[in-house]
Write a protein that holds these residues in place. Structure first.
Motif, PDB file in Angstrom:
ATOM      1  N   LEU A   1      40.285  62.791  17.705  1.00  0.00           N
ATOM      2  CA  LEU A   1      40.757  63.893  16.859  1.00  0.00           C
ATOM      3  C   LEU A   1      39.673  64.962  16.710  1.00  0.00           C
ATOM      4  CD1 LEU A   1      42.700  61.879  14.111  1.00  0.00           C
ATOM      5  CD2 LEU A   1      43.677  63.274  15.953  1.00  0.00           C
ATOM      6  N   ALA A   2      38.410  64.521  16.552  1.00  0.00           N
ATOM      7  CA  ALA A   2      37.310  65.485  16.425  1.00  0.00           C
ATOM      8  C   ALA A   2      37.130  66.256  17.733  1.00  0.00           C
ATOM      9  CB  ALA A   2      36.024  64.760  16.053  1.00  0.00           C
ATOM     10  N   ALA A   3      37.364  65.561  18.856  1.00  0.00           N
ATOM     11  CA  ALA A   3      37.228  66.228  20.160  1.00  0.00           C
ATOM     12  C   ALA A   3      38.252  67.343  20.320  1.00  0.00           C
ATOM     13  CB  ALA A   3      37.394  65.201  21.288  1.00  0.00           C
ATOM     14  N   ARG A   4      39.374  67.227  19.608  1.00  0.00           N
ATOM     15  CA  ARG A   4      40.405  68.279  19.682  1.00  0.00           C
ATOM     16  C   ARG A   4      40.302  69.249  18.509  1.00  0.00           C
ATOM     17  NH1 ARG A   4      41.671  69.962  23.577  1.00  0.00           N
ATOM     18  NH2 ARG A   4      43.881  70.406  23.228  1.00  0.00           N
ATOM     19  N   GLY A   5      39.168  69.174  17.782  1.00  0.00           N
ATOM     20  CA  GLY A   5      38.871  70.215  16.788  1.00  0.00           C
ATOM     21  C   GLY A   5      39.222  69.884  15.355  1.00  0.00           C
ATOM     22  N   ALA A   6      39.764  68.681  15.073  1.00  0.00           N
ATOM     23  CA  ALA A   6      40.105  68.344  13.685  1.00  0.00           C
ATOM     24  C   ALA A   6      38.840  68.101  12.868  1.00  0.00           C
ATOM     25  CB  ALA A   6      40.974  67.082  13.657  1.00  0.00           C
ATOM     26  N   THR A   7      38.923  68.410  11.586  1.00  0.00           N
ATOM     27  CA  THR A   7      37.906  67.930  10.638  1.00  0.00           C
ATOM     28  C   THR A   7      38.320  66.514  10.304  1.00  0.00           C
ATOM     29  OG1 THR A   7      37.437  70.097   9.708  1.00  0.00           O
ATOM     30  CG2 THR A   7      37.032  68.200   8.273  1.00  0.00           C
ATOM     31  N   VAL A   8      37.419  65.562  10.552  1.00  0.00           N
ATOM     32  CA  VAL A   8      37.789  64.161  10.328  1.00  0.00           C
ATOM     33  C   VAL A   8      37.006  63.591   9.148  1.00  0.00           C
ATOM     34  CG1 VAL A   8      38.016  61.865  11.351  1.00  0.00           C
ATOM     35  CG2 VAL A   8      38.305  63.892  12.795  1.00  0.00           C
ATOM     36  N   LEU A   9      37.735  63.027   8.198  1.00  0.00           N
ATOM     37  CA  LEU A   9      37.114  62.351   7.063  1.00  0.00           C
ATOM     38  C   LEU A   9      37.009  60.870   7.426  1.00  0.00           C
ATOM     39  CD1 LEU A   9      39.102  64.011   4.105  1.00  0.00           C
ATOM     40  CD2 LEU A   9      37.303  64.954   5.572  1.00  0.00           C
ATOM     41  N   LEU A  10      35.776  60.419   7.579  1.00  0.00           N
ATOM     42  CA  LEU A  10      35.535  59.036   7.973  1.00  0.00           C
ATOM     43  C   LEU A  10      35.553  58.191   6.701  1.00  0.00           C
ATOM     44  CD1 LEU A  10      32.483  59.858  10.311  1.00  0.00           C
ATOM     45  CD2 LEU A  10      34.876  59.611  11.013  1.00  0.00           C
ATOM     46  N   ALA A  11      36.675  57.549   6.433  1.00  0.00           N
ATOM     47  CA  ALA A  11      36.858  56.815   5.178  1.00  0.00           C
ATOM     48  C   ALA A  11      36.464  55.350   5.385  1.00  0.00           C
ATOM     49  CB  ALA A  11      38.313  56.929   4.719  1.00  0.00           C
ATOM     50  N   CYS A  12      35.297  54.991   4.847  1.00  0.00           N
ATOM     51  CA  CYS A  12      34.721  53.672   5.153  1.00  0.00           C
ATOM     52  C   CYS A  12      34.159  53.019   3.894  1.00  0.00           C
ATOM     53  CB  CYS A  12      33.567  53.836   6.151  1.00  0.00           C
ATOM     54  SG  CYS A  12      34.036  54.729   7.645  1.00  0.00           S
ATOM     55  N   ARG A  13      34.135  51.678   3.937  1.00  0.00           N
ATOM     56  CA  ARG A  13      33.611  50.979   2.756  1.00  0.00           C
ATOM     57  C   ARG A  13      32.087  50.915   2.767  1.00  0.00           C
ATOM     58  NH1 ARG A  13      35.258  44.643   3.698  1.00  0.00           N
ATOM     59  NH2 ARG A  13      34.978  44.606   5.952  1.00  0.00           N
ATOM     60  N   SER A  14      31.474  51.059   3.932  1.00  0.00           N
ATOM     61  CA  SER A  14      30.005  51.040   4.017  1.00  0.00           C
ATOM     62  C   SER A  14      29.510  52.438   4.378  1.00  0.00           C
ATOM     63  CB  SER A  14      29.558  50.037   5.092  1.00  0.00           C
ATOM     64  OG  SER A  14      28.292  50.393   5.601  1.00  0.00           O
ATOM     65  N   ARG A  15      28.775  53.046   3.454  1.00  0.00           N
ATOM     66  CA  ARG A  15      28.272  54.399   3.719  1.00  0.00           C
ATOM     67  C   ARG A  15      27.325  54.384   4.931  1.00  0.00           C
ATOM     68  NH1 ARG A  15      27.615  59.493   1.771  1.00  0.00           N
ATOM     69  NH2 ARG A  15      28.802  59.254  -0.129  1.00  0.00           N
ATOM     70  N   ALA A  16      26.504  53.338   5.028  1.00  0.00           N
ATOM     71  CA  ALA A  16      25.541  53.272   6.140  1.00  0.00           C
ATOM     72  C   ALA A  16      26.277  53.231   7.480  1.00  0.00           C
ATOM     73  CB  ALA A  16      24.652  52.040   5.978  1.00  0.00           C
ATOM     74  N   LYS A  17      27.334  52.415   7.556  1.00  0.00           N
ATOM     75  CA  LYS A  17      28.090  52.324   8.819  1.00  0.00           C
ATOM     76  C   LYS A  17      28.807  53.645   9.105  1.00  0.00           C
ATOM     77  CE  LYS A  17      29.188  47.367   8.703  1.00  0.00           C
ATOM     78  NZ  LYS A  17      30.320  46.422   8.678  1.00  0.00           N
TER      79      LYS A  17
END
Ligand SMILES: NC(=O)c1ccc[n+]([C@@H]2O[C@H](COP(=O)([O-])OP(=O)(O)OC[C@H]3O[C@@H](n4cnc5c(N)ncnc54)[C@H](OP(=O)(O)O)[C@@H]3O)[C@@H](O)[C@H]2O)c1
Length: 311
Positions: free
Chosen positions: A33-49
């Protein structure tokens, strides 16, 4: 049909939230999705990961969209509410929600709200997240919610009389229940959106067998010795995480994907291959049962203890 990530339409100006974006299918979905220009919100339980994944995607030459980290623990409804609040305040809109994160077949454990871990994380966490984010998707042209299920839906059964596996827990049955719940939720959401005259679409997808951290994490949680052997024997059937992510990318972006559609790989009975429309588990085709699951899920989330902070 050989639909690949190259067929994803331009996503510039669109915002996508991907749960479990640091690993496996979520990482590949975010990358595409980012490769096609979307702003991607990486929703994760570990901030470090999540930060590590963000670094990896940023250094990949193909990433043109912006990448943002969003703390989200689906096993904690307060965290779900806080994540939805953060998206509302930071962006005020959303175009794609990819309900991707999941856990598979651990020993019986509970979420912070006292739900069985797989039902609580895979289904209820995404259920609550979606409901909290729907207002942000409402007026966005082409908005979609994609919920990632599994071939395990075909052997799943919703044990309405023992949803949390309190009387009887079998970790694979509980996984099947949570993945059947995912597809039932996607279908019921589509019915409700259509009834409201909303343009937001709800679809479901499954990856077949994909090489990700899902199997190693499951083995680590159980200490099973037979499952590593089984996975080694089945290894030739497994496809890459990038291939496994294609059905959910198709559901999220292909103009030809239809409301309430369910997409998966087209070969080996849905274990691998290119995205195509695939059959839905018969148990999910009963609209009354889907409505019942929705109502039970609403009641469980509303009564959750500790109470999630209101978004
Ligand atoms: N791989 C397959 O063959 C396969 C087959 C059928 C269906 N699926 C489905 O595909 C989806 C993605 O799995 P995957 O194969 O990509 O596995 P994966 O590599 O293990 O990724 C799972 C992701 O979910 C995240 N997650 C787990 N619990 C969470 C929680 N409480 N809150 C937020 N995030 C959480 C994990 O975070 P951590 O990294 O912090 O653990 C990870 O980012 C799942 O829904 C799974 O059921 C996969």
């Amino acid at each position: 049909m050989r639909w690949t990530a190259d067929a994803i339409p331009d996503q510039s100006g669109r915002i996508a939230l991907v749960t479990g974006a640091n690993s496996g299918l979520g990482l590949e979905t975010s990358r595409a999705l980012a490769a096609r220009g979307a702003t991607v919100l990486l929703a994760c339980r570990s901030r470090a990961k999540a930060e590590k994944a963000r670094e990896e995607l940023l250094t990949a030459a193909a990433s043109t969209g912006a990448l943002d980290v969003l703390p989200l623990d689906l096993a904690d409804l307060a965290s779900v509410a806080a994540a939805a609040k953060a998206v509302t305040e930071r962006y005020g809109r959303l175009d794609l929600l990819i309900n991707n994160a999941g856990v598979m077949a651990p020993p019986r454990m509970l979420t912070r709200n006292g739900f069985e871990l797989q039902f609580g994380t895979n289904h209820l966490g995404h259920f609550a997240l979606t409901l909290a984010l729907l207002p942000l998707l409402r007026d966005r042209p082409g908005a979609r919610v994609v919920t990632v299920t599994s071939g395990a839906q075909y052997f799943g059964r919703i044990a309405f009389d023992d949803l949390q596996g309190e009387r009887r827990y079998d970790r694979w049955r509980a996984y099947g229940q949570s993945k059947l719940a995912n597809v039932m939720f996607a279908l019921e959401l589509q019915r409700r959106l259509a009834a409201q005259g909303s343009g937001t679409l709800s679809l479901a997808a499954h990856p077949g067998f994909a090489r990700t951290n899902l199997q190693p994490a499951s083995i680590a949680a159980t200490g099973s010795w037979i499952e590593p052997l089984a996975y080694r024997l089945m290894d030739p059937l497994f496809q890459s995480a990038a291939m496994g992510a294609l059905p959910q990318l198709f559901a999220a972006t292909a103009p030809e994907a239809r409301p309430g559609g369910h997409y998966g790989p087209d070969q080996w009975g849905g274990l691998r291959g290119w995205p195509t429309e695939v059959r839905i588990a018969p148990a999910a085709l009963d609209a009354g049962q889907c409505r019942r699951l929705w109502e039970v899920s609403e009641a469980l989330c509303a009564a959750a203890s500790p109470q999630p902070a209101l978004a």
